[in-house]
Design a protein around this motif. Structure first.
Motif, PDB file in Angstrom:
ATOM      1  N   ASN A 147     -91.623 -63.482 -26.220  1.00  0.00           N
ATOM      2  CA  ASN A 147     -90.899 -63.245 -27.468  1.00  0.00           C
ATOM      3  C   ASN A 147     -90.134 -61.922 -27.499  1.00  0.00           C
ATOM      4  N   GLY A 148     -90.058 -61.216 -26.366  1.00  0.00           N
ATOM      5  CA  GLY A 148     -89.323 -59.967 -26.321  1.00  0.00           C
ATOM      6  C   GLY A 148     -90.143 -58.752 -26.720  1.00  0.00           C
ATOM      7  N   THR A 149     -91.460 -58.905 -26.723  1.00  0.00           N
ATOM      8  CA  THR A 149     -92.359 -57.794 -27.030  1.00  0.00           C
ATOM      9  C   THR A 149     -92.989 -57.285 -25.740  1.00  0.00           C
ATOM     10  N   LEU A 150     -92.994 -55.975 -25.577  1.00  0.00           N
ATOM     11  CA  LEU A 150     -93.703 -55.331 -24.475  1.00  0.00           C
ATOM     12  C   LEU A 150     -94.894 -54.614 -25.091  1.00  0.00           C
ATOM     13  N   LEU A 151     -96.083 -55.140 -24.844  1.00  0.00           N
ATOM     14  CA  LEU A 151     -97.311 -54.565 -25.376  1.00  0.00           C
ATOM     15  C   LEU A 151     -97.859 -53.579 -24.353  1.00  0.00           C
ATOM     16  N   THR A 152     -97.939 -52.320 -24.746  1.00  0.00           N
ATOM     17  CA  THR A 152     -98.474 -51.268 -23.893  1.00  0.00           C
ATOM     18  C   THR A 152     -99.899 -50.988 -24.340  1.00  0.00           C
ATOM     19  N   ILE A 153    -100.835 -51.073 -23.404  1.00  0.00           N
ATOM     20  CA  ILE A 153    -102.247 -50.833 -23.695  1.00  0.00           C
ATOM     21  C   ILE A 153    -102.704 -49.686 -22.808  1.00  0.00           C
ATOM     22  N   GLY A 154    -103.177 -48.611 -23.452  1.00  0.00           N
ATOM     23  CA  GLY A 154    -103.606 -47.446 -22.688  1.00  0.00           C
ATOM     24  C   GLY A 154    -104.917 -46.903 -23.192  1.00  0.00           C
ATOM     25  N   GLU A 155    -105.598 -46.187 -22.320  1.00  0.00           N
ATOM     26  CA  GLU A 155    -106.829 -45.520 -22.724  1.00  0.00           C
ATOM     27  C   GLU A 155    -106.467 -44.328 -23.583  1.00  0.00           C
ATOM     28  N   ASP A 156    -107.208 -44.111 -24.644  1.00  0.00           N
ATOM     29  CA  ASP A 156    -106.986 -42.974 -25.522  1.00  0.00           C
ATOM     30  C   ASP A 156    -107.564 -41.733 -24.848  1.00  0.00           C
ATOM     31  N   SER A 157    -106.695 -40.823 -24.442  1.00  0.00           N
ATOM     32  CA  SER A 157    -107.140 -39.637 -23.718  1.00  0.00           C
ATOM     33  C   SER A 157    -107.930 -38.663 -24.588  1.00  0.00           C
ATOM     34  N   LEU A 158    -107.779 -38.767 -25.899  1.00  0.00           N
ATOM     35  CA  LEU A 158    -108.519 -37.871 -26.792  1.00  0.00           C
ATOM     36  C   LEU A 158    -109.896 -38.416 -27.155  1.00  0.00           C
ATOM     37  N   GLY A 159    -110.161 -39.677 -26.818  1.00  0.00           N
ATOM     38  CA  GLY A 159    -111.478 -40.246 -26.996  1.00  0.00           C
ATOM     39  C   GLY A 159    -111.807 -40.768 -28.371  1.00  0.00           C
ATOM     40  N   ARG A 160    -110.834 -40.783 -29.292  1.00  0.00           N
ATOM     41  CA  ARG A 160    -111.122 -41.273 -30.643  1.00  0.00           C
ATOM     42  C   ARG A 160    -111.284 -42.785 -30.676  1.00  0.00           C
ATOM     43  N   LYS A 188    -111.140 -46.441 -27.960  1.00  0.00           N
ATOM     44  CA  LYS A 188    -111.214 -46.812 -26.543  1.00  0.00           C
ATOM     45  C   LYS A 188    -109.847 -47.159 -25.983  1.00  0.00           C
ATOM     46  N   GLU A 189    -109.033 -47.835 -26.801  1.00  0.00           N
ATOM     47  CA  GLU A 189    -107.706 -48.236 -26.355  1.00  0.00           C
ATOM     48  C   GLU A 189    -106.679 -47.930 -27.432  1.00  0.00           C
ATOM     49  N   MET A 190    -105.458 -47.779 -26.969  1.00  0.00           N
ATOM     50  CA  MET A 190    -104.338 -47.600 -27.869  1.00  0.00           C
ATOM     51  C   MET A 190    -103.301 -48.660 -27.509  1.00  0.00           C
ATOM     52  N   ASP A 191    -102.954 -49.503 -28.475  1.00  0.00           N
ATOM     53  CA  ASP A 191    -101.984 -50.563 -28.252  1.00  0.00           C
ATOM     54  C   ASP A 191    -100.682 -50.222 -28.952  1.00  0.00           C
ATOM     55  N   ILE A 192     -99.586 -50.324 -28.229  1.00  0.00           N
ATOM     56  CA  ILE A 192     -98.271 -50.056 -28.804  1.00  0.00           C
ATOM     57  C   ILE A 192     -97.357 -51.208 -28.433  1.00  0.00           C
ATOM     58  N   ALA A 193     -96.731 -51.811 -29.431  1.00  0.00           N
ATOM     59  CA  ALA A 193     -95.784 -52.904 -29.194  1.00  0.00           C
ATOM     60  C   ALA A 193     -94.366 -52.381 -29.370  1.00  0.00           C
ATOM     61  N   ILE A 194     -93.529 -52.620 -28.359  1.00  0.00           N
ATOM     62  CA  ILE A 194     -92.120 -52.262 -28.441  1.00  0.00           C
ATOM     63  C   ILE A 194     -91.291 -53.478 -28.035  1.00  0.00           C
ATOM     64  N   LYS A 195     -90.016 -53.439 -28.341  1.00  0.00           N
ATOM     65  CA  LYS A 195     -89.115 -54.541 -27.994  1.00  0.00           C
ATOM     66  C   LYS A 195     -88.540 -54.315 -26.601  1.00  0.00           C
ATOM     67  N   TYR A 196     -88.237 -55.427 -25.918  1.00  0.00           N
ATOM     68  CA  TYR A 196     -87.541 -55.361 -24.633  1.00  0.00           C
ATOM     69  C   TYR A 196     -86.674 -56.598 -24.486  1.00  0.00           C
ATOM     70  N   SER A 197     -85.717 -56.508 -23.576  1.00  0.00           N
ATOM     71  CA  SER A 197     -84.893 -57.659 -23.207  1.00  0.00           C
ATOM     72  C   SER A 197     -84.383 -57.424 -21.792  1.00  0.00           C
ATOM     73  N   VAL A 198     -83.851 -58.463 -21.197  1.00  0.00           N
ATOM     74  CA  VAL A 198     -83.216 -58.339 -19.887  1.00  0.00           C
ATOM     75  C   VAL A 198     -81.733 -58.587 -20.093  1.00  0.00           C
ATOM     76  N   GLU A 199     -80.932 -57.559 -19.781  1.00  0.00           N
ATOM     77  CA  GLU A 199     -79.491 -57.640 -19.942  1.00  0.00           C
ATOM     78  C   GLU A 199     -78.811 -57.002 -18.743  1.00  0.00           C
ATOM     79  N   ASN A 200     -77.778 -57.647 -18.254  1.00  0.00           N
ATOM     80  CA  ASN A 200     -77.010 -57.125 -17.116  1.00  0.00           C
ATOM     81  C   ASN A 200     -77.906 -56.785 -15.925  1.00  0.00           C
ATOM     82  N   GLY A 201     -78.970 -57.570 -15.732  1.00  0.00           N
ATOM     83  CA  GLY A 201     -79.843 -57.406 -14.575  1.00  0.00           C
ATOM     84  C   GLY A 201     -80.932 -56.366 -14.712  1.00  0.00           C
TER      85      GLY A 201
END
Length: 129
Positions: free
Chosen positions: A61-74, A76-89
């Motif tokens: 659906n054009g969403t790039l879900l980034t899942i990372g460990e929370d370095s500050l320890g508050r 366990k994981e931090m999820d961030i959804a951003i938009k993406y597409s493929v254009e001009n290669g």
């Protein structure tokens, strides 16, 4: 003989540079869909790599879900959804959530389960999960 050796060495350097000059042009998102582990980031292909504990999930659906460990320890994981597409290669992904500023990420290498992306100022080294 010395001139031939020098010429061959120069030709080898030029070929290695041109091998990275041709990025892989994506037709659509089919080759990148799914989950990838971002193993490292670097300022250049041959520069020191910094290990990361992040995964990217390119969704249909054009969403790039980034899942990372929370370095500050508050959390366990931090999820961030951003938009993406493929254009001009290339992959065009949001620079930050909620902002309509995008950066281009070109696929520099793709073989087997591994992919290398060159974004604005960083290279990302990924493996398919």
């Amino acid at each position: 003989m010395k001139k031939i050796t020098t010429l061959l060495a120069a030709l080898a350097v030029m070929l290695s540079i041109s091998a990275h000059a041709e990025d892989i042009k994506l037709q659509d998102n089919s080759k990148i869909l799914g989950k990838w582990k971002v193993n490292a980031e670097s300022l250049g292909l041959d520069k020191e790599k910094k290990a990361l504990h992040v995964s990217w999930d390119f969704q249909k659906n054009g969403t790039l879900l980034t899942i990372g460990e929370d370095s500050l320890g508050r959390t366990k994981e931090m999820d961030i959804a951003i938009k993406y597409s493929v254009e001009n290669g290339v992959i065009k992904k949001q620079s930050a959530p909620g902002r309509e500023k995008y950066e281009d990420c070109a696929v520099v290498e793709m073989s087997g389960k591994d992919m290398t992306l060159k974004c604005r100022s960083l290279y990302f080294f990924l493996s398919r999960i």
